[in-house]
Design a protein around this motif. Structure first.
Motif, PDB file in Angstrom:
ATOM      1  N   HIS A  39     -43.230  45.239  33.804  1.00 59.50           N
ATOM      2  CA  HIS A  39     -43.546  43.892  34.298  1.00 59.50           C
ATOM      3  C   HIS A  39     -42.780  42.802  33.533  1.00 59.50           C
ATOM      4  CE1 HIS A  39     -46.118  44.306  30.747  1.00 59.50           C
ATOM      5  NE2 HIS A  39     -46.094  42.978  30.680  1.00 59.50           N
ATOM      6  N   GLU A  70     -46.979  36.189  39.394  1.00 57.85           N
ATOM      7  CA  GLU A  70     -47.209  37.582  39.784  1.00 57.85           C
ATOM      8  C   GLU A  70     -48.437  38.152  39.072  1.00 57.85           C
ATOM      9  OE1 GLU A  70     -43.649  39.682  38.993  1.00 57.85           O
ATOM     10  OE2 GLU A  70     -42.568  38.905  40.739  1.00 57.85           O
ATOM     11  N   ARG A  71     -48.549  37.819  37.769  1.00 55.67           N
ATOM     12  CA  ARG A  71     -49.693  38.311  37.013  1.00 55.67           C
ATOM     13  C   ARG A  71     -51.010  37.722  37.539  1.00 55.67           C
ATOM     14  NH1 ARG A  71     -47.961  38.625  30.624  1.00 55.67           N
ATOM     15  NH2 ARG A  71     -45.923  39.575  30.944  1.00 55.67           N
ATOM     16  N   ALA A  94     -51.915  39.449  40.666  1.00 59.16           N
ATOM     17  CA  ALA A  94     -52.448  40.793  40.387  1.00 59.16           C
ATOM     18  C   ALA A  94     -53.886  40.711  39.890  1.00 59.16           C
ATOM     19  CB  ALA A  94     -51.568  41.495  39.352  1.00 59.16           C
ATOM     20  N   ARG A  95     -54.152  39.686  39.022  1.00 56.81           N
ATOM     21  CA  ARG A  95     -55.524  39.530  38.516  1.00 56.81           C
ATOM     22  C   ARG A  95     -56.493  39.201  39.650  1.00 56.81           C
ATOM     23  NH1 ARG A  95     -59.046  35.889  37.375  1.00 56.81           N
ATOM     24  NH2 ARG A  95     -57.709  34.186  38.090  1.00 56.81           N
ATOM     25  N   TYR A 120     -56.105  39.899  42.780  1.00 60.39           N
ATOM     26  CA  TYR A 120     -56.241  41.069  43.647  1.00 60.39           C
ATOM     27  C   TYR A 120     -57.222  42.083  43.035  1.00 60.39           C
ATOM     28  CZ  TYR A 120     -55.142  45.353  46.127  1.00 60.39           C
ATOM     29  OH  TYR A 120     -55.229  46.515  46.849  1.00 60.39           O
ATOM     30  N   GLN A 121     -57.053  42.279  41.704  1.00 58.91           N
ATOM     31  CA  GLN A 121     -57.947  43.218  41.027  1.00 58.91           C
ATOM     32  C   GLN A 121     -59.399  42.729  41.081  1.00 58.91           C
ATOM     33  OE1 GLN A 121     -56.849  43.961  36.974  1.00 58.91           O
ATOM     34  NE2 GLN A 121     -58.306  45.629  36.714  1.00 58.91           N
ATOM     35  N   GLU A 146     -60.738  43.271  44.508  1.00 54.97           N
ATOM     36  CA  GLU A 146     -61.049  44.690  44.699  1.00 54.97           C
ATOM     37  C   GLU A 146     -62.374  45.041  44.028  1.00 54.97           C
ATOM     38  OE1 GLU A 146     -59.242  47.600  46.057  1.00 54.97           O
ATOM     39  OE2 GLU A 146     -58.562  45.891  47.262  1.00 54.97           O
TER      40      GLU A 146
END
Length: 900
Positions: free
Chosen positions: A88, A138-139, A142-143, A145-146, A149
């Motif tokens: 990353h 991007e990070r 991702a956070r 998205y996590q 989820e």
């Protein structure tokens, strides 16, 4: 490092073998707020990155030279992008190589940007900042998205909990499913669920999950004021404590801290407006729970409260249904069974089922003569009091209930003077009198090891049950008396029928018919013990009204009947599918599978002589009453069998006496005939010898060619024949002086059959030899026995002029004629000759052993007489059975060596 990159606090790794250039880049970036690291080779850069893997965001961007000693920039870039923990990190290649091919190679190696030397200082800084902003975006994506989820997984888990606990009405299944799924939503080291007790002053722990060592146990009581759970219940709202060390408020918190729990969250279980209890999660981390966790837990707690209330209502409904079903079952017993013991068992079992808090249920019958209550049936869960004892009317709780004709409830036996303590653990007792009309016939009671265990509903149910019980018991009593009268009548009829005959087979038939009719069985067998052989022999088997021959024997201990005879006690197998450890003899004889089996021994003067076995193939199970009745029948049958046996022995003795007398007469006749024959022979011998000598002398003087010589030769031959006849007459009277030796009857028979086999074949007679392989030796004169066998075989041959079949068999038998298993030094050898000839007329059968008696055109009638004498001199017997048109059977019995 969320937010720090945009503020210019990122950390940049400069990979450059030119130290001057590396220093220049540091001077360029650090004023912009970046921190820098320098690596002079690709190997050093990779080492720095690997060492920093355990530290999140140790490097935020890499400026990478391409041309370096050792690993070049392409190789280093590929290593970074191939590492899941490092890929990353943005990489900008800084190089003097400016060709398209080099740029493509750098980008293919994984570089995020490409700057050529010499570069513009402002451009380098701008590109670094831009690439760091992209990396930060991007990070963050991702956070997010996590997190989405995780939220989706939580929602799915909540839905699973809702679906699972709402689909089950078993509270234990609800608890297990809830805590299993809860672990996937909210992390915890210790979880507990506690519900308010009936007093609503304490919480009772229902479920514990996780091992914490906090001292809690399932079933433990927690006062409301001593715990976070109690606070939650009293206030009706959730409680979130992020650090118990700073927020300790309750007495039980000390145990939680000692177990290492540092934060917890408690939510009330509320159904509509009613608080049922509390759900609590504990964690060994500080600040382990968020407001979001609290929100989720409140949501699932509401679902759990609804499931608990539904399960409680369903349990209450099930209990009411059980009560109705139990009462209905007892009511059915009035029409489905009239067996008193079974009725009593149904009642006490129903009492425990309808009143689950009871530990024991007891029925006492009132003995009006002695004025005492006698226990008749008991059913218990194994927790309450011990055995029940007799008690006098007016004494104790049950005695007073009889007098007052009212139910009595003792909520605490320790404080009620009416309770007579007999050393039991009973704490509460409920007694109801069983009343029929105006008469008390007994009591029905339940007890518990807990004080105040029973309610008014329990008392109402027990009264209803006692009313039904009184009717059922009275009906069963009346039926029992009528049944006993019928059984006595049946026993009398059977005994009368068996007493009317002394024939054993007829006695056995009458016995089995009487048993089958009285017990209404589908099939049965009567087996008698052969003491000589140690075997059990089926003598009579009935299936319905049909008699079935028994072609088998049992050793002692074999099958149901063998076990009963060996042990000398009865055996009841109500259901062979559950207790079929021994096979039924009757079922084996019939080739069926028995469903229920009952077998009792036949005992006479403490000696077992056989057994009676009855079976049901499709019908109902046998009971203890059936066993008692069959035992009574067996006693009468054993006496009838013994009487028939004694009669048979007396009859056999009389027949033997008649046979002995006939043999004696026959022997006297033979002796008289022999003396006469010997006397005649003696008188004939002298003149016959003279005539014979003269004929021989004359014949010697006449020329052989003389025509008259032929007549002399004829006369000489006839004189020789007369001499032989006279000699046979002498032998008939005078016993042979030859010595007797051990002889093998099979061998003697084989020799005789071989001698006449050709003649038998010519006569169209098929011979079937069945010689026992283990036949013992006999002491005999072999040639004489051969003569006996030959005479009988020749007679059989002459009795079958058109051909036929001759069966010859040998066997070893006991004194009574039963076949023996081993060649012991007792008993007889039997030789049987059975032909399919013309047979002997009944009017001649008693004369065939008389000398000179014959129905043939040829012969003197001495063959069977001589044979009779030979067998008699050997201590044996010769018998004959014959039927005109079917054939004749001769049986020769000779004592074995060592016998009589």
């Amino acid at each position: 490092m969320k937010g720090e990159i945009s503020k210019g606090k990122a950390r940049v790794l400069i990979v450059e073998d030119d130290t001057n250039l590396a220093g220049m880049v540091q001077q360029l970036l650090e004023p912009e707020g970046f921190s820098t690291l320098v690596a002079s080779s690709g190997e050093e850069a990779l080492q720095i990155l690997r060492d920093g893997q355990s530290q999140p965001d140790a490097v935020d961007l890499i400026l990478l030279d391409v041309v370096m000693p050792g690993l070049n920039g392409y190789e280093v870039c590929r290593s970074i992008k191939g590492n899941a923990r490092l890929k990353h990190i943005p990489v900008i290649m800084v190089t003097a190589l400016d060709g398209v091919e080099e740029r493509v190679s750098g980008l293919e190696a994984g570089a995020d940007d490409y700057i050529t030397k010499p570069f513009c200082r402002e451009e380098l800084v701008a590109r670094v900042k831009a690439l760091l902003r992209m990396s930060e975006m991007e990070r963050e994506m991702a956070r997010l998205y996590q997190e989405s989820e995780s939220r989706a997984a939580q929602i799915a888990a909540v839905n699973r909990i809702t679906g699972a606990i709402s689909s089950s009405l078993d509270i234990h299944d609800v608890y297990q499913t809830f805590f299993t799924e809860l672990k996937a939503i909210v992390e915890f080291d210790r979880a507990s669920l506690a519900l308010l007790d009936a007093s609503r002053e304490n919480l009772t722990v229902q479920v514990l999950s996780g091992e914490a060592g906090d001292g809690l146990t399932v079933g433990a009581l927690m006062p409301l004021a001593d715990s976070a759970q109690g606070y939650t219940v009293m206030q009706g709202k959730a409680l979130l404590r992020r650090d118990l060390r700073e927020e300790q408020s309750f007495a039980l918190d000390g145990k939680a801290l000692a177990a290492g729990l540092l934060s917890d969250i408690s939510v009330p279980l509320v159904f509509k407006t009613k608080v049922l209890g509390a759900l609590t999660l504990g964690n060994r981390k500080v600040d382990a729970y968020s407001d979001h966790d609290l929100e989720i837990l409140c949501q699932v707690a509401g679902q759990l409260a609804a499931a608990i209330e539904n399960a409680r209502l369903f349990g209450e409904l099930e209990r009411r249904l059980d009560e109705v079903q139990a009462l209905f079952t007892v009511g059915q017993s009035l029409v489905t069974t009239l067996n008193l013991d079974k009725v009593l068992g149904l009642i006490v079992d129903a009492a425990l089922k309808t009143i689950p808090v009871a530990h024991k249920a007891v029925i006492h019958f009132l003995d009006e003569t002695d004025g005492v209550l006698v226990p008749k049936a008991v059913s218990h869960h194994g927790q309450g009091a011990g055995s029940s004892a007799k008690m006098r009317v007016g004494e104790g709780v049950a005695g007073r209930a009889v007098v007052e004709k009212e139910a009595i409830y003792v909520s605490d036996t320790r404080t009620d003077p009416r309770f007579v303590d007999s050393g039991t653990a009973v704490k509460s007792l409920l007694v109801v009198p069983m009343i029929l009309g105006e008469t008390v016939i007994g009591t029905l009671s339940v007890d518990s090891g807990e004080a105040e265990a029973f309610t008014q509903d329990d008392e109402r149910l027990l009264v209803m049950l006692a009313n039904q019980a009184a009717i059922a018991i009275e009906n069963a009593r009346l039926y029992g008396e009528a049944k006993r009268a019928d059984e006595l009548a049946a026993l009398n009829r059977m005994a009368t029928a068996m007493a009317s005959t002394l024939d054993l087979d007829q006695v056995l038939t009458l016995a089995m018919e009487g048993i089958n009719e009285t017990l209404r069985v589908e099939a049965g067998s009567l087996l008698l013990l052969d003491e000589a052989e140690g075997e059990l022999v089926p003598r009579m088997t009935l299936c319905g009204e049909k008699s079935v021959p028994g072609e088998m024997t049992l050793s002692l201990g074999q099958g149901v009947a063998g076990w009963v005879v060996q042990e000398g006690k009865p055996l009841l197998l109500p259901d062979t599918r559950q207790e079929g450890r021994l096979p039924s003899t009757t079922a084996q004889l019939l080739g069926v599978e028995a469903r229920s089996v009952l077998c009792v021994p036949l005992v006479l003067r403490e000696k077992t002589i056989g057994a009676i076995e009855v079976i049901n193939i499709r019908g109902g199970r046998f009971t203890e009453d059936d066993l008692t009745l069959l035992n009574s029948m067996a006693a009468s049958v054993a006496i009838a069998i013994e009487n028939a046996r004694l009669y048979a022995e007396v009859k056999d003795f009389a027949d033997e006496l008649a046979r002995s007398q006939a043999q004696l007469i026959q022997s006297e006749k033979l002796a008289a005939t022999g003396k006469l024959a010997a006397s005649i022979a003696h008188e004939l011998n002298n003149p016959l010898q003279a005539v014979q000598s003269c004929v021989y002398l004359v014949a010697d003087q006449i020329d052989p060619d003389d025509p008259g010589r032929r007549y002399l030769d004829i006369a000489r031959e006839e004189l020789d024949r007369m001499a032989r006849i006279v000699g046979r007459m002498v032998d008939f009277y005078r016993p042979s002086g030859e010595g007797r030796v051990p002889a093998d009857v099979n061998s003697l028979l084989g020799n005789v059959v071989a001698l006449v086999r050709k003649r038998l074949q010519q006569g169209g007679i098929e011979v079937d030899l069945e010689l026992a392989p283990d036949l013992p030796l006999i002491v005999a004169t072999g040639d004489h026995l051969k003569q006996v066998f030959l005479n009988i075989i020749i007679n059989a041959l002459e009795a079958m002029p058109q051909g036929g079949r001759l069966e010859i068999a040998t066997r070893h038998v006991s004194e009574r004629g039963h076949r023996k298993k081993a060649s012991a030094d007792a008993g007889f050898v039997e030789i049987e000759f059975a032909d399919t000839g013309v047979g002997i007329p009944a009017e001649h059968i008693n004369n065939i052993f008389d000398p000179f008696f014959t129905t043939k055109s040829k012969g003197m009638g001495l063959g069977l007489s001589v044979s009779y004498g030979i067998v008699e001199r050997h201590g044996g017997q010769i018998q004959v059975k014959s039927k005109v048109g079917e054939g004749t059977t001769f049986t020769v019995r000779l004592p074995v060596e060592g016998g009589r």
